[in-house]
Design a protein around this motif. Structure first.
Motif, PDB file in Angstrom:
ATOM      1  N   VAL A  35      11.874  13.574 -10.374  1.00 59.52           N
ATOM      2  CA  VAL A  35      11.317  12.799  -9.265  1.00 59.52           C
ATOM      3  C   VAL A  35      10.473  13.757  -8.445  1.00 59.52           C
ATOM      4  CG1 VAL A  35      11.805  11.401  -7.236  1.00 59.52           C
ATOM      5  CG2 VAL A  35      13.283  11.234  -9.254  1.00 59.52           C
ATOM      6  N   ARG A  36       9.156  13.611  -8.547  1.00 60.03           N
ATOM      7  CA  ARG A  36       8.228  14.507  -7.861  1.00 60.03           C
ATOM      8  C   ARG A  36       7.481  13.740  -6.776  1.00 60.03           C
ATOM      9  NH1 ARG A  36       4.200  16.230 -11.590  1.00 60.03           N
ATOM     10  NH2 ARG A  36       4.734  14.467 -12.937  1.00 60.03           N
ATOM     11  N   PRO A  37       7.022  14.442  -5.737  1.00 61.48           N
ATOM     12  CA  PRO A  37       6.347  13.762  -4.612  1.00 61.48           C
ATOM     13  C   PRO A  37       4.921  13.337  -4.955  1.00 61.48           C
ATOM     14  CG  PRO A  37       6.372  16.130  -4.243  1.00 61.48           C
ATOM     15  CD  PRO A  37       7.181  15.894  -5.491  1.00 61.48           C
ATOM     16  N   LEU A  38       4.810  12.298  -5.792  1.00 63.46           N
ATOM     17  CA  LEU A  38       3.508  11.812  -6.235  1.00 63.46           C
ATOM     18  C   LEU A  38       2.905  10.863  -5.210  1.00 63.46           C
ATOM     19  CD1 LEU A  38       4.364  11.044  -9.977  1.00 63.46           C
ATOM     20  CD2 LEU A  38       3.291  13.116  -9.046  1.00 63.46           C
ATOM     21  N   TRP A 180      -6.640  -9.046 -10.988  1.00 64.11           N
ATOM     22  CA  TRP A 180      -7.486  -8.106 -10.257  1.00 64.11           C
ATOM     23  C   TRP A 180      -8.230  -8.840  -9.143  1.00 64.11           C
ATOM     24  CZ3 TRP A 180     -12.791  -5.866 -11.980  1.00 64.11           C
ATOM     25  CH2 TRP A 180     -13.152  -4.816 -11.119  1.00 64.11           C
ATOM     26  N   SER A 181      -8.220  -8.249  -7.980  1.00 62.09           N
ATOM     27  CA  SER A 181      -8.939  -8.814  -6.838  1.00 62.09           C
ATOM     28  C   SER A 181     -10.445  -8.659  -6.960  1.00 62.09           C
ATOM     29  CB  SER A 181      -8.489  -8.108  -5.555  1.00 62.09           C
ATOM     30  OG  SER A 181      -8.857  -6.727  -5.610  1.00 62.09           O
ATOM     31  N   GLY A 182     -10.884  -7.812  -7.888  1.00 62.85           N
ATOM     32  CA  GLY A 182     -12.289  -7.438  -7.979  1.00 62.85           C
ATOM     33  C   GLY A 182     -12.609  -6.183  -7.187  1.00 62.85           C
ATOM     34  N   ILE A 183     -11.600  -5.642  -6.492  1.00 70.48           N
ATOM     35  CA  ILE A 183     -11.785  -4.457  -5.645  1.00 70.48           C
ATOM     36  C   ILE A 183     -11.249  -3.223  -6.365  1.00 70.48           C
ATOM     37  CG2 ILE A 183     -11.105  -3.337  -3.482  1.00 70.48           C
ATOM     38  CD1 ILE A 183     -10.948  -6.141  -2.248  1.00 70.48           C
ATOM     39  N   ARG A 184     -12.082  -2.180  -6.387  1.00 70.61           N
ATOM     40  CA  ARG A 184     -11.662  -0.878  -6.899  1.00 70.61           C
ATOM     41  C   ARG A 184     -11.304   0.009  -5.718  1.00 70.61           C
ATOM     42  NH1 ARG A 184     -10.191   0.744 -11.820  1.00 70.61           N
ATOM     43  NH2 ARG A 184     -11.717  -0.778 -12.562  1.00 70.61           N
ATOM     44  N   MET A 185     -10.181   0.722  -5.840  1.00 66.38           N
ATOM     45  CA  MET A 185      -9.699   1.586  -4.759  1.00 66.38           C
ATOM     46  C   MET A 185      -9.728   3.044  -5.203  1.00 66.38           C
ATOM     47  SD  MET A 185      -6.271  -0.589  -3.803  1.00 66.38           S
ATOM     48  CE  MET A 185      -5.800   0.535  -2.504  1.00 66.38           C
ATOM     49  N   TRP A 186     -10.140   3.912  -4.285  1.00 63.29           N
ATOM     50  CA  TRP A 186      -9.995   5.352  -4.467  1.00 63.29           C
ATOM     51  C   TRP A 186      -9.179   5.868  -3.289  1.00 63.29           C
ATOM     52  CZ3 TRP A 186     -14.386   2.629  -5.508  1.00 63.29           C
ATOM     53  CH2 TRP A 186     -14.945   2.766  -6.789  1.00 63.29           C
ATOM     54  N   ARG A 187      -8.248   6.776  -3.543  1.00 64.42           N
ATOM     55  CA  ARG A 187      -7.351   7.237  -2.492  1.00 64.42           C
ATOM     56  C   ARG A 187      -7.229   8.753  -2.544  1.00 64.42           C
ATOM     57  NH1 ARG A 187      -2.033   5.394  -3.807  1.00 64.42           N
ATOM     58  NH2 ARG A 187      -2.710   5.691  -5.955  1.00 64.42           N
ATOM     59  N   TRP A 241      -0.969   3.743 -10.613  1.00 60.60           N
ATOM     60  CA  TRP A 241      -1.173   4.262  -9.261  1.00 60.60           C
ATOM     61  C   TRP A 241      -1.638   5.711  -9.258  1.00 60.60           C
ATOM     62  CZ3 TRP A 241      -1.840   1.784  -4.969  1.00 60.60           C
ATOM     63  CH2 TRP A 241      -1.211   0.551  -4.735  1.00 60.60           C
ATOM     64  N   ASN A 242      -1.336   6.455 -10.324  1.00 59.01           N
ATOM     65  CA  ASN A 242      -1.606   7.890 -10.322  1.00 59.01           C
ATOM     66  C   ASN A 242      -2.745   8.292 -11.253  1.00 59.01           C
ATOM     67  OD1 ASN A 242       0.563   8.731  -8.466  1.00 59.01           O
ATOM     68  ND2 ASN A 242       1.909   7.955 -10.073  1.00 59.01           N
ATOM     69  N   SER A 243      -3.636   7.342 -11.585  1.00 62.50           N
ATOM     70  CA  SER A 243      -4.801   7.665 -12.405  1.00 62.50           C
ATOM     71  C   SER A 243      -5.813   8.473 -11.598  1.00 62.50           C
ATOM     72  CB  SER A 243      -5.477   6.381 -12.912  1.00 62.50           C
ATOM     73  OG  SER A 243      -4.645   5.710 -13.821  1.00 62.50           O
ATOM     74  N   LEU A 275      -7.355   9.650  -6.466  1.00 59.38           N
ATOM     75  CA  LEU A 275      -6.722   8.694  -7.353  1.00 59.38           C
ATOM     76  C   LEU A 275      -7.519   7.396  -7.349  1.00 59.38           C
ATOM     77  CD1 LEU A 275      -2.987   9.214  -6.282  1.00 59.38           C
ATOM     78  CD2 LEU A 275      -4.212  10.307  -8.170  1.00 59.38           C
ATOM     79  N   GLU A 276      -7.556   6.727  -8.479  1.00 59.99           N
ATOM     80  CA  GLU A 276      -8.325   5.478  -8.615  1.00 59.99           C
ATOM     81  C   GLU A 276      -7.399   4.365  -9.095  1.00 59.99           C
ATOM     82  OE1 GLU A 276     -12.193   3.757 -11.122  1.00 59.99           O
ATOM     83  OE2 GLU A 276     -11.699   5.889 -11.165  1.00 59.99           O
TER      84      GLU A 276
END
Length: 394
Positions: A35-38, A180-187, A241-243, A275-276
């Motif tokens: 379990v790592r802090p991802l 898919w909402s059609g929205i791409r997220m980058w974080r 989530w971690n791509s 992350l994307e």
């Protein structure tokens, strides 16, 4: 009674703590070997902070999170459109915290091991299958280190194993695709100076492009960049989530933004990593589980992360689960009551998040109506939470 929880995420670990507090034995199995802090930052809304505080974790949360004081809506030139207080400043009896997801998970993991024992969380164990039997559930696990399979028995099984839940897939093999909402997220997370009050969350919008940013402590700013690229529909790709994401894909949408009090291009460029993720959810289920098996958190009700509510709802799930199991005369009744309380409530949040993702708000009055409508739709009004009876058992 012993409850086996599949998944050592925020919801699964909170469930273990809640069951233990209610006098019910719990064991957590986690597919990951460590379990790592991802991940990056998330928000815990007051209804979730209340539950963790009642579990005795209030001081630990305060030590690692930032108590959010306000939401500020702005345009890309830094002109404030609307602001509203958050957490304690809004009248809640509990704060709202901005916190690193991985640090929250490790906080919960440490508490589980302190209270339930070092062996309460078994990592590297992947759930393969399960079957109900007289008086319990037989669960088949695969030890990822040795490749050996083993079977364990439990009074109940809770699938808290996330968006791609193995428990959900076996309960609902025809459960439908990710939508898919059609929205791409980058974080990302960037080391940067705080902005505005130092405890402000900012939402900056222009057309189909949006940025959300807030501090998560230790000189770090969490940011989420969202761009609508398509009409909503079934997702044709995977969702993780971690791509890893690429700066070149997101920066062009924001390189001309100039807020004055926050360097948006610098925030993205100087991030520790990107992350994307495609913003996805699923249609609410007509039932989560059956008999002695149920779901919790993203396994039960994946939702768009636009209302800062995903982790918070999983925490409330966990507390209601323990409350109903402790109050019921038998496992099946307790799980049925849990679903009765939480399924309709979380479906309302899923639908409210969809509506929020489509709404631009526009004017100050429009933004005020949008945020007020969201609170009503998701049952998070100040007076409702402040006056609700505690879920603590005993």
């Amino acid at each position: 009674m012993t409850v086996l929880i599949a998944g050592a995420g925020i919801g699964g670990l909170t469930a273990a703590l809640s069951l233990h507090a209610a006098g019910i034995d719990a064991v957590v199995v986690e597919s990951a070997r460590d379990v790592r802090p991802l991940g990056v930052g998330i928000n815990l809304l007051p209804h979730a902070v209340r539950e963790l505080t009642e579990l005795g974790l209030g001081e630990r949360l305060a030590a690692v999170g930032v108590a959010t004081a306000e939401n500020v809506y702005s345009d890309p030139r830094g002109h404030q459109l609307f602001a509203e207080p958050r957490g304690l400043a809004m009248g809640y009896r509990w704060p709202q915290y901005s916190i690193h997801r991985g640090e929250l998970q490790l906080l919960l993991l440490a508490a589980v091991r302190e209270r339930l024992g070092a062996d309460a969380v078994r990592t590297g164990m992947r759930l393969v299958d399960f079957a109900e039997e007289t008086g319990g559930v037989r669960v088949r696990l695969l030890d990822r280190a040795s490749g050996a399979a083993q079977e364990v028995g439990a009074s109940a099984l809770v699938g808290a194993d996330g968006l791609h839940s193995a428990v959900r897939a076996r309960l609902h093999p025809d459960g439908g695709p990710l939508l898919w909402s059609g929205i791409r997220m980058w974080r990302g997370v960037t080391r940067a100076e705080p902005f505005l009050t130092g405890r402000s969350m900012v939402i900056v919008r222009e057309g189909d492009v949006e940025l959300v940013a807030y501090p998560i402590g230790r000189g770090r700013i969490n940011w989420v960049a969202q761009v609508r690229l398509s009409e909503p529909g079934p997702l044709a790709e995977g969702a993780d989530w971690n791509s890893a994401g690429r700066l070149a894909d997101v920066l062009p949408y924001f390189e001309d933004w100039s807020l004055g009090w926050l360097d948006v291009p610098g925030l993205l460029t100087n991030s520790d990593g990107i992350l994307e993720y495609p913003m996805v959810d699923r249609e609410p289920l007509p039932a989560w589980g059956r008999g002695r098996v149920t779901l919790l958190g993203d396994a039960a009700h994946p939702m768009y992360p636009v209302g800062a509510n995903g982790a918070s709802q999983s925490i409330v799930d966990a507390r209601v689960l323990a409350h109903e199991l402790a109050a019921a005369g038998d496992v099946s009744t307790g799980l049925a009551r849990y679903e009765s309380v939480r399924r309709e409530a979380t479906a309302a949040v899923v639908l409210a998040n969809r509506e929020m993702s489509r709404s631009s708000g526009g004017s100050a009055s429009g933004l005020a109506r949008m945020t007020d409508t969201y609170r009503h739709a998701t049952g998070s009004d100040v007076d409702v939470l402040n006056s609700r009876a505690s879920l603590t058992t005993g």
